[in-house]
Scaffold this motif. Structure first.
Motif, PDB file in Angstrom:
ATOM      1  N   ALA A  28     -13.632  36.853  11.616  1.00  0.00           N
ATOM      2  CA  ALA A  28     -15.074  37.178  10.778  1.00  0.00           C
ATOM      3  C   ALA A  28     -15.180  38.609  11.007  1.00  0.00           C
ATOM      4  O   ALA A  28     -16.164  39.007  10.505  1.00  0.00           O
TER       5      ALA A  28
ATOM      6  N   ALA B  93     -10.204  30.098   6.974  1.00  0.00           N
ATOM      7  CA  ALA B  93     -10.407  29.169   8.184  1.00  0.00           C
ATOM      8  C   ALA B  93     -10.101  27.781   7.976  1.00  0.00           C
ATOM      9  O   ALA B  93      -9.455  26.924   8.937  1.00  0.00           O
TER      10      ALA B  93
ATOM     11  N   ASN C 136     -14.918  39.062   3.770  1.00  0.00           N
ATOM     12  CA  ASN C 136     -14.750  38.365   4.577  1.00  0.00           C
ATOM     13  C   ASN C 136     -14.078  37.109   4.581  1.00  0.00           C
ATOM     14  O   ASN C 136     -14.648  36.043   3.792  1.00  0.00           O
TER      15      ASN C 136
ATOM     16  N   THR D 211      -9.670  32.374  19.256  1.00  0.00           N
ATOM     17  CA  THR D 211     -10.617  32.248  17.793  1.00  0.00           C
ATOM     18  C   THR D 211      -9.721  31.799  16.688  1.00  0.00           C
ATOM     19  O   THR D 211     -10.393  31.538  15.568  1.00  0.00           O
TER      20      THR D 211
ATOM     21  N   THR E 269     -14.018  34.421   6.263  1.00  0.00           N
ATOM     22  CA  THR E 269     -14.511  33.376   6.788  1.00  0.00           C
ATOM     23  C   THR E 269     -15.504  32.665   6.030  1.00  0.00           C
ATOM     24  O   THR E 269     -15.975  31.636   6.173  1.00  0.00           O
ATOM     25  N   VAL E 270     -15.968  33.368   4.833  1.00  0.00           N
ATOM     26  CA  VAL E 270     -16.843  32.801   4.068  1.00  0.00           C
ATOM     27  C   VAL E 270     -16.497  32.662   2.324  1.00  0.00           C
ATOM     28  O   VAL E 270     -16.984  32.114   1.598  1.00  0.00           O
TER      29      VAL E 270
ATOM     30  N   TRP F  44     -17.117  28.372  10.005  1.00  0.00           N
ATOM     31  CA  TRP F  44     -16.102  29.185   9.119  1.00  0.00           C
ATOM     32  C   TRP F  44     -15.516  28.261   8.204  1.00  0.00           C
ATOM     33  O   TRP F  44     -15.173  27.243   8.128  1.00  0.00           O
ATOM     34  N   THR F  45     -15.613  29.034   6.987  1.00  0.00           N
ATOM     35  CA  THR F  45     -14.886  28.429   5.919  1.00  0.00           C
ATOM     36  C   THR F  45     -13.596  29.430   5.419  1.00  0.00           C
ATOM     37  O   THR F  45     -13.047  29.972   5.863  1.00  0.00           O
TER      38      THR F  45
END
Length: 348
Positions: A220, A269, A115, A255, A117-118, A265-266
């Motif tokens: 995500a 992102a 993922n 988004t 976004t993490v 979000w990391t």
């Protein structure tokens, strides 16, 4: 988390017996562990008989439609089998509520992906060309989904495409109005709700080709290949239906972190060198053959719809039915989405 808090011994025995009836490899359930993520659904990984599985079921505190939503997921994943759409492969589905009492569930193949976004692992973290290609790959995956003939795939009754776009504005205004029933909710403080709704209602596209709509297509909800920039799987099909696939593209633009921050979000992102909206749209158009000249309307609709969805959590938080901090954070995101919608309207 102890295994007893994931599935009880009785549930594990029932699961094993059901798997035996499906002709799957036998033996004890091993390496049972929860899979973390943004979903409220139960997601577990385990091994049995030398094979790896992921189990997906509704949340322990099920909502009214939890089982129906999971049944729809099972159906769409089965329909996507054998297509070029990257998705978790369905192994077996249990639409009955008798094996795990009160809950439907399905088993799928594990996906070797991450993922974005993490986390942002190597080689993506240090190769800007890979980070740039990831957004384009999301356009590729979406184009593959839009190319699936939903009727041939057995999904002719999966949604109501006739009048789909015309229903969107009144449907979501009614949803927003329904939040007034939440005690303590002061009402929607969202910029330009009526102006955005009027703009959308006056410009509803009249010609479009129905297809499978994921319904919540954003960064995500995809897993990326750990070695390259391709999408390994599109996940979380809870909002899927038959509608206008261009709304998925609009949702991705609304988004996309390449042009605006997304709360919480990391990973990718917060990285640089991302594809632009224009590049993603051009890639999708080239791969799908669909006319994207009116994509601004779909991006505004995505802002409108998602903003109202997020405001619903804020309303529930005001009534003490969700954590107040989460409600406040999502209200801030909803305001940002309506501000984005107004900006897109001004630029269109």
């Amino acid at each position: 988390m102890p295994e007893a808090e994931i599935l009880s011994p009785g549930e594990l025995r029932a699961l094993g017996a059901w798997m035996d009836r499906q002709g799957l490899p036998g033996g004890p359930v091993e390496d049972l562990a929860p899979i973390a993520g943004g979903t409220q659904n139960l997601m577990l990984s385990f091994r049995r008989g030398g094979r790896a599985y992921v189990l997906r079921s509704g949340p322990r505190h099920r909502r009214a439609r939890s089982n129906d939503v999971l049944r729809r997921e099972m159906r769409v994943l089965a329909a996507l089998s054998g297509t070029p759409v990257p998705h978790p492969e369905l192994i077996a589905a249990c639409p009955e509520e008798t094996v795990l009492p009160g809950a439907v569930f399905y088993l799928m193949e594990p996906v070797d992906g991450y993922n974005a976004t993490v986390e942002l692992p190597e080689p993506h973290a240090t190769r800007p060309e890979l980070r740039h290609e990831m957004g384009l790959a999301m356009g590729d995956a979406l184009a593959a989904l839009s190319a699936v003939d939903h009727e041939r795939a057995g999904l002719s009754d999966f949604g109501r495409p006739h009048g789909f776009l015309e229903r969107q504005v009144p449907r979501w205004l009614a949803e927003l109005d329904s939040y007034a029933g939440q005690d303590g909710y002061p009402g929607p403080d969202l910029p330009g709700v009526e102006a955005v709704a009027d703009w959308l209602a006056q410009r509803v596209p009249q010609r479009w080709t129905p297809g499978i709509l994921h319904g919540d297509y954003h960064l995500a909800n995809v897993l990326f290949d750990r070695r390259g920039a391709t999408v390994a799987a599109i996940v979380d099909w809870e909002m899927s239906t038959i509608g206008d696939p261009l709304l998925d593209l609009g949702w991705l633009l609304a988004t996309w972190p390449g042009t605006r921050p997304m709360l919480g979000w990391t990973g990718l992102a917060t990285a640089g060198d991302l594809a632009t909206e224009e590049e993603i749209v051009a890639r999708y158009a080239a791969r799908s053959g669909r006319n994207t000249s009116g994509i601004a309307w779909y991006a505004v609709l995505a802002c409108f719809k998602l903003g109202i969805v997020l405001e619903g959590t804020h309303a529930r938080a005001c009534a003490g039915k969700a954590p107040r901090a989460i409600g406040d954070r999502l209200h801030t995101a909803a305001v940002a989405l309506f501000e984005q919608a107004l900006d897109r309207i001004a630029r269109s």
